[in-house]
Design a protein around this motif. Structure first.
Motif, PDB file in Angstrom:
ATOM      1  N   ALA A 128       0.835  -1.202   0.000  1.00  0.00           N
ATOM      2  CA  ALA A 128       0.000   0.000   0.000  1.00  0.00           C
ATOM      3  C   ALA A 128       0.869   1.251   0.000  1.00  0.00           C
ATOM      4  CB  ALA A 128      -0.926   0.002   1.207  1.00  0.00           C
ATOM      5  N   ARG A 129       1.948   1.248   0.790  1.00  0.00           N
ATOM      6  CA  ARG A 129       2.842   2.405   0.836  1.00  0.00           C
ATOM      7  C   ARG A 129       3.586   2.579  -0.477  1.00  0.00           C
ATOM      8  NH1 ARG A 129       5.095   1.825   7.038  1.00  0.00           N
ATOM      9  NH2 ARG A 129       3.077   2.276   7.965  1.00  0.00           N
ATOM     10  N   VAL A 164      -7.356   0.349   4.238  1.00  0.00           N
ATOM     11  CA  VAL A 164      -6.299   1.104   3.564  1.00  0.00           C
ATOM     12  C   VAL A 164      -5.772   2.186   4.498  1.00  0.00           C
ATOM     13  CG1 VAL A 164      -5.754   2.666   1.661  1.00  0.00           C
ATOM     14  CG2 VAL A 164      -7.116   0.642   1.239  1.00  0.00           C
ATOM     15  N   HIS A 165      -6.674   2.878   5.201  1.00  0.00           N
ATOM     16  CA  HIS A 165      -6.236   3.919   6.125  1.00  0.00           C
ATOM     17  C   HIS A 165      -5.432   3.327   7.275  1.00  0.00           C
ATOM     18  CE1 HIS A 165      -7.992   7.468   4.331  1.00  0.00           C
ATOM     19  NE2 HIS A 165      -9.096   6.783   4.100  1.00  0.00           N
ATOM     20  N   GLU A 166      -5.804   2.133   7.730  1.00  0.00           N
ATOM     21  CA  GLU A 166      -5.018   1.457   8.768  1.00  0.00           C
ATOM     22  C   GLU A 166      -3.627   1.118   8.250  1.00  0.00           C
ATOM     23  OE1 GLU A 166      -7.144  -1.984  10.040  1.00  0.00           O
ATOM     24  OE2 GLU A 166      -8.758  -0.826  10.952  1.00  0.00           O
ATOM     25  N   LEU A 167      -3.544   0.642   7.016  1.00  0.00           N
ATOM     26  CA  LEU A 167      -2.255   0.282   6.436  1.00  0.00           C
ATOM     27  C   LEU A 167      -1.351   1.499   6.267  1.00  0.00           C
ATOM     28  CD1 LEU A 167      -3.467  -2.207   3.686  1.00  0.00           C
ATOM     29  CD2 LEU A 167      -2.335  -2.792   5.832  1.00  0.00           C
ATOM     30  N   LEU A 168      -1.955   2.653   5.977  1.00  0.00           N
ATOM     31  CA  LEU A 168      -1.178   3.869   5.733  1.00  0.00           C
ATOM     32  C   LEU A 168      -1.027   4.737   6.978  1.00  0.00           C
ATOM     33  CD1 LEU A 168      -2.633   4.918   2.269  1.00  0.00           C
ATOM     34  CD2 LEU A 168      -0.461   3.781   2.729  1.00  0.00           C
ATOM     35  N   ARG A 169      -1.595   4.296   8.118  1.00  0.00           N
ATOM     36  CA  ARG A 169      -1.530   5.097   9.337  1.00  0.00           C
ATOM     37  C   ARG A 169      -0.080   5.331   9.758  1.00  0.00           C
ATOM     38  NH1 ARG A 169      -5.072   2.694  13.232  1.00  0.00           N
ATOM     39  NH2 ARG A 169      -6.623   3.967  12.211  1.00  0.00           N
TER      40      ARG A 169
END
Length: 69
Positions: free
Chosen positions: A9-10, A34-39
């Motif tokens: 994702a990053r 997705v927001h959790e992965l990019l947090r």
């Protein structure tokens, strides 16, 4: 240990400059995931990146005086 999905994702966010919507479609996960992965991850924007409102590069400041006016 780093989640491989988070790393992907990053990578998509930085290298391919995809939006959250595009990352969702590519990885097949939900918006919250997705927001959790990019947090905690914020891609670095280079100096002179266009501002969203004007599309112009930000003004430079030197010693409290505007430069390049």
């Amino acid at each position: 240990m780093t989640d491989p999905l988070a790393a992907e994702a990053r990578r998509l966010r930085v290298v391919e400059q995809l939006s959250v919507r595009d990352i969702r479609a590519r990885l097949g996960v939900g918006r919250n995931r997705v927001h959790e992965l990019l947090r905690g991850f914020r891609p670095r924007s280079g100096p002179g990146a266009p501002t969203p409102r004007t599309g112009c590069a930000p003004r430079r400041w030197r010693s409290g005086l505007k430069v390049g006016r």
